[in-house]
Design a protein around this motif. Structure first.
Motif, mmCIF file in Angstrom:
data_model
loop_
_atom_site.group_PDB
_atom_site.id
_atom_site.type_symbol
_atom_site.label_atom_id
_atom_site.label_comp_id
_atom_site.label_asym_id
_atom_site.label_seq_id
_atom_site.Cartn_x
_atom_site.Cartn_y
_atom_site.Cartn_z
ATOM 1 N N PRO A 61 0.781 -1.250 0.000
ATOM 2 C CA PRO A 61 0.000 0.000 0.000
ATOM 3 C C PRO A 61 0.809 1.295 0.000
ATOM 4 O O PRO A 61 0.523 2.189 -0.812
ATOM 5 C CB PRO A 61 -0.850 -0.143 1.262
ATOM 6 C CG PRO A 61 -1.088 -1.614 1.376
ATOM 7 C CD PRO A 61 0.210 -2.243 0.945
ATOM 8 N N VAL B 100 0.587 3.922 -3.224
ATOM 9 C CA VAL B 100 0.031 5.278 -3.139
ATOM 10 C C VAL B 100 1.083 6.314 -3.540
ATOM 11 O O VAL B 100 0.786 7.285 -4.250
ATOM 12 C CB VAL B 100 -0.519 5.550 -1.727
ATOM 13 C CG1 VAL B 100 -0.939 7.011 -1.580
ATOM 14 C CG2 VAL B 100 -1.700 4.628 -1.425
ATOM 15 N N MET C 146 -6.159 2.233 -8.707
ATOM 16 C CA MET C 146 -5.468 1.261 -7.864
ATOM 17 C C MET C 146 -6.444 0.175 -7.441
ATOM 18 O O MET C 146 -7.623 0.440 -7.198
ATOM 19 C CB MET C 146 -4.875 1.945 -6.633
ATOM 20 C CG MET C 146 -3.827 3.000 -6.950
ATOM 21 S SD MET C 146 -2.889 3.543 -5.506
ATOM 22 C CE MET C 146 -4.173 4.326 -4.514
ATOM 23 N N ASP D 65 -7.194 -2.657 -4.634
ATOM 24 C CA ASP D 65 -6.955 -3.192 -3.292
ATOM 25 C C ASP D 65 -7.272 -4.685 -3.342
ATOM 26 O O ASP D 65 -8.319 -5.149 -2.905
ATOM 27 C CB ASP D 65 -7.858 -2.454 -2.304
ATOM 28 C CG ASP D 65 -7.621 -2.841 -0.851
ATOM 29 O OD1 ASP D 65 -6.800 -3.746 -0.597
ATOM 30 O OD2 ASP D 65 -8.286 -2.262 0.031
ATOM 31 N N VAL E 6 -4.984 0.467 2.575
ATOM 32 C CA VAL E 6 -4.791 1.338 1.414
ATOM 33 C C VAL E 6 -5.420 2.702 1.663
ATOM 34 O O VAL E 6 -4.809 3.749 1.380
ATOM 35 C CB VAL E 6 -5.380 0.692 0.143
ATOM 36 C CG1 VAL E 6 -5.209 1.620 -1.059
ATOM 37 C CG2 VAL E 6 -4.730 -0.659 -0.132
ATOM 38 N N MET F 84 -3.757 6.551 1.636
ATOM 39 C CA MET F 84 -4.271 7.649 0.815
ATOM 40 C C MET F 84 -4.488 8.892 1.653
ATOM 41 O O MET F 84 -4.184 10.017 1.236
ATOM 42 C CB MET F 84 -5.566 7.220 0.136
ATOM 43 C CG MET F 84 -5.389 6.128 -0.907
ATOM 44 S SD MET F 84 -6.969 5.488 -1.537
ATOM 45 C CE MET F 84 -7.616 6.926 -2.419
ATOM 46 N N PHE G 70 -12.437 6.109 -3.035
ATOM 47 C CA PHE G 70 -12.176 4.781 -2.495
ATOM 48 C C PHE G 70 -13.488 4.018 -2.379
ATOM 49 O O PHE G 70 -14.439 4.478 -1.757
ATOM 50 C CB PHE G 70 -11.527 4.890 -1.112
ATOM 51 C CG PHE G 70 -11.014 3.584 -0.571
ATOM 52 C CD1 PHE G 70 -9.702 3.213 -0.759
ATOM 53 C CD2 PHE G 70 -11.853 2.725 0.122
ATOM 54 C CE1 PHE G 70 -9.230 2.008 -0.261
ATOM 55 C CE2 PHE G 70 -11.391 1.518 0.619
ATOM 56 C CZ PHE G 70 -10.074 1.152 0.428
ATOM 57 N N THR H 140 -9.531 4.087 -6.164
ATOM 58 C CA THR H 140 -9.143 2.805 -5.597
ATOM 59 C C THR H 140 -10.377 1.935 -5.469
ATOM 60 O O THR H 140 -11.408 2.370 -4.944
ATOM 61 C CB THR H 140 -8.484 2.972 -4.217
ATOM 62 O OG1 THR H 140 -7.312 3.779 -4.355
ATOM 63 C CG2 THR H 140 -8.094 1.620 -3.640
ATOM 64 N N LYS I 29 -11.779 -2.159 -4.521
ATOM 65 C CA LYS I 29 -11.474 -3.474 -3.950
ATOM 66 C C LYS I 29 -11.831 -4.527 -4.994
ATOM 67 O O LYS I 29 -12.969 -4.976 -5.077
ATOM 68 C CB LYS I 29 -12.235 -3.676 -2.643
ATOM 69 C CG LYS I 29 -11.740 -2.795 -1.494
ATOM 70 C CD LYS I 29 -12.462 -3.098 -0.209
ATOM 71 C CE LYS I 29 -12.004 -2.181 0.929
ATOM 72 N NZ LYS I 29 -10.626 -2.448 1.367
ATOM 73 N N ILE J 199 -2.417 -3.692 -6.079
ATOM 74 C CA ILE J 199 -1.712 -3.544 -4.799
ATOM 75 C C ILE J 199 -1.674 -4.882 -4.068
ATOM 76 O O ILE J 199 -2.698 -5.553 -3.909
ATOM 77 C CB ILE J 199 -2.399 -2.488 -3.917
ATOM 78 C CG1 ILE J 199 -2.522 -1.163 -4.670
ATOM 79 C CG2 ILE J 199 -1.617 -2.291 -2.624
ATOM 80 C CD1 ILE J 199 -3.291 -0.099 -3.907
ATOM 81 N N SER K 263 -2.015 -5.975 -1.138
ATOM 82 C CA SER K 263 -2.540 -5.570 0.160
ATOM 83 C C SER K 263 -2.943 -6.792 0.982
ATOM 84 O O SER K 263 -3.098 -7.899 0.462
ATOM 85 C CB SER K 263 -3.746 -4.647 -0.031
ATOM 86 O OG SER K 263 -4.694 -5.230 -0.910
#
Length: 511
Positions: free
Chosen positions: A287, A291, A310, A312, A328, A332, A342, A453, A455, A474, A476
């Motif tokens: 993460p 970022v 991005m 996650d 994440v 940010m 997000f 971002t 998921k 990422i 993560s």
């Protein structure tokens, strides 16, 4: 005009056996639960397996009988009572229409794990077969992430997998299945299947069929399908979030009454996957690094560039993630991103606090990180501005599952971070934000953000890549790590690359 009759039903779940809790009927109802003619009314014309199958049935003059179409967001094992209920709906439909059925089309997944069982699809198809006998063909659509058992291959006549990841071809898959089914019913093909399982577990992002090794494997599969006698070459990179014996890569090949040809092609393609095994492993930023890289990219982009997107990956609800991972989002906020978005954080407590405060008010909340200790700590005492509250209802407008309904529960657009520059979609329910309409339904135009971002692992690419300037997967934390080595497997077949040392360069002979 033909007068065949086909039973159409669906029961799909991608089970993460490492996720906590059970998946009961309420979670299916949260995503999709349709019965009888409701399937036709609500799924007709959608980019789904059911929608595609219905389209071909209408063109071919095939009469459809409907049972159930149920699907839940990937999560823990399917509760036994839910499994019994939905399989019972399908089997009751088989028995009710047994005297008139010429074929059966089932829209399943391939990675369902019910409570106390290793496999949900094989036993279901076997139970259907027991009721209709050997002469009624059964076609089954499957997600590309199926962990397919020998029982499923033996009991079904035709398996038809998605060819694309992101799964933008769900409708096409349903159309293929219904065409193969009608061809079998009319004596035009006599499907025969063989399966091969190369011992390779690809990293999540490496399963993307639009580039890299999976794109090459899929191209080879399509070339094999041009050979005489070949009906369908299925490629499944598998779903490594399941600790079951069938977990892993599989290649079931369907031919027209030529078992030797099916075995030859499945073996050749499996050997190719083995030869490319190193290419299925990747190196991705964590993460903080991701970022910082997004900010660096922004500094070099022009004003008209699309957002940096991005992913996650570790907390992807589409793989069974809790959807409340904070690692994440915390970066940010801490690194001071602005004009950023997000999606999503599932946090009913924060949703309730925002609803109580009302639109236009500020709240101080502890956001996310509440499911377990695998997704990061809550972001404590977060100050935010409640911009929008919605009912969480919208339809997909992008290329994946186009027209499908989404039910987030109450959704909140919460602005936080430096200058309230990070817009977070906070929800009651879990859902992979693969369709960009999730932003628009809370009043955000995603194309105008600098950083987005989501998921997700790969599905987001279908709708987000066309608007993006760069994409950053990422590495993560969470229940859906991209690297299968992050799991502790007890029950899968070993050895498997890259879990184990496998020095011999030749393709393993599992016979």
């Amino acid at each position: 005009m033909s007068n065949e009759t086909v039973l159409l039903g669906g029961f799909a779940h991608e089970t993460n056996t490492f996720a906590s809790g059970r998946t009961g009927r309420s979670l299916f109802q949260e995503r999709r639960e349709y019965f009888g003619e409701e399937i036709s009314e609500r799924m007709g014309g959608t980019n789904t397996c059911e929608g595609g199958a219905m389209e071909v049935a209408e063109k071919e003059g095939v009469d459809l009988r409907y049972t159930v179409s149920a699907s839940a967001t990937p999560s823990g094992v399917v509760a036994s009572d839910a499994y019994d209920f939905y399989t019972g709906q399908i089997l009751d439909g088989v028995e009710e229409h047994a005297d008139e059925l010429d074929g059966i089309c089932l829209c399943l997944h391939g990675a369902m794990v019910p409570e106390g069982m290793d496999d949900g699809e094989g036993p279901l198809v076997a139970a259907v077969r027991e009721r209709v006998g050997p002469d009624v063909p059964i076609a089954v659509t499957l997600d590309l992430h199926g962990n397919n058992t020998d029982q499923l291959v033996e009991e079904a006549d035709v398996l038809v997998a998605y060819e694309e990841y992101p799964h933008t071809d769900m409708g096409d898959t349903g159309r293929r299945a219904m065409r193969y089914l009608t061809g079998t019913m009319r004596g035009e093909i006599d499907p025969t299947m063989a399966i091969e399982r190369p011992p390779v577990l690809p990293f999540g992002p490496k399963q993307n069929t639009r580039e890299g090794p999976m794109a090459e494997v899929m191209e080879l599969a399509r070339e094999y399908e041009e050979r005489d006698g070949v009906v369908k070459v299925n490629v499944f990179p598998g779903f490594h979030q399941a600790d079951v014996p069938s977990m892993g890569f599989s290649i079931p090949v369907v031919t027209d009454d030529d078992l030797d040809l099916a075995r030859e092609i499945s073996r050749e393609l499996a050997a190719h996957v083995w030869e490319r095994r190193e290419d299925f492993v990747g190196d991705y930023p964590e993460p903080a690094e991701a970022v910082a890289e997004a900010q660096r990219l922004l500094d070099g982009l022009g004003e008209d560039a699309g957002p940096v997107v991005m992913a996650d990956v570790g907390d992807n609800p589409g793989g069974g993630g809790a959807a409340d991972g904070t690692t994440v989002l915390r970066e940010m906020i801490d690194q001071g991103l602005t004009n950023a978005g997000f999606a999503i954080i599932r946090d009913p407590e924060v949703v309730d606090a925002c609803v109580e405060a009302g639109v236009g008010e500020r709240v101080t909340v502890d956001l996310g990180g509440k499911t377990d200790d695998k997704h990061g700590d809550p972001i404590a005492d977060l100050d935010g501005y409640v911009k929008t509250i919605t009912d969480g209802e919208f339809h997909n407008t992008g290329p994946m599952g186009t027209g499908s309904e989404n039910h987030l529960g109450t959704g909140v657009h919460l602005q936080c971070g430096r200058d309230d520059g990070v817009s977070v979609i906070v929800t009651e329910n879990r859902m992979q934000p693969l369709d960009a309409e999730i932003w628009r339904h809370v009043g955000i135009q995603p194309e105008r953000l600098d950083v987005l971002t989501v998921k997700s692992t790969n599905h987001f690419r279908a709708d987000y890549e066309p608007m993006s300037s760069e994409v950053i997967p990422i590495n993560s934390i969470g229940q859906v790590p991209m690297d299968p080595r992050k799991y502790e497997f007890d029950r899968i077949r070993r050895p498997q690359f890259p879990l184990d040392e496998m020095d011999d360069g030749s393709y393993p002979d599992w016979e």
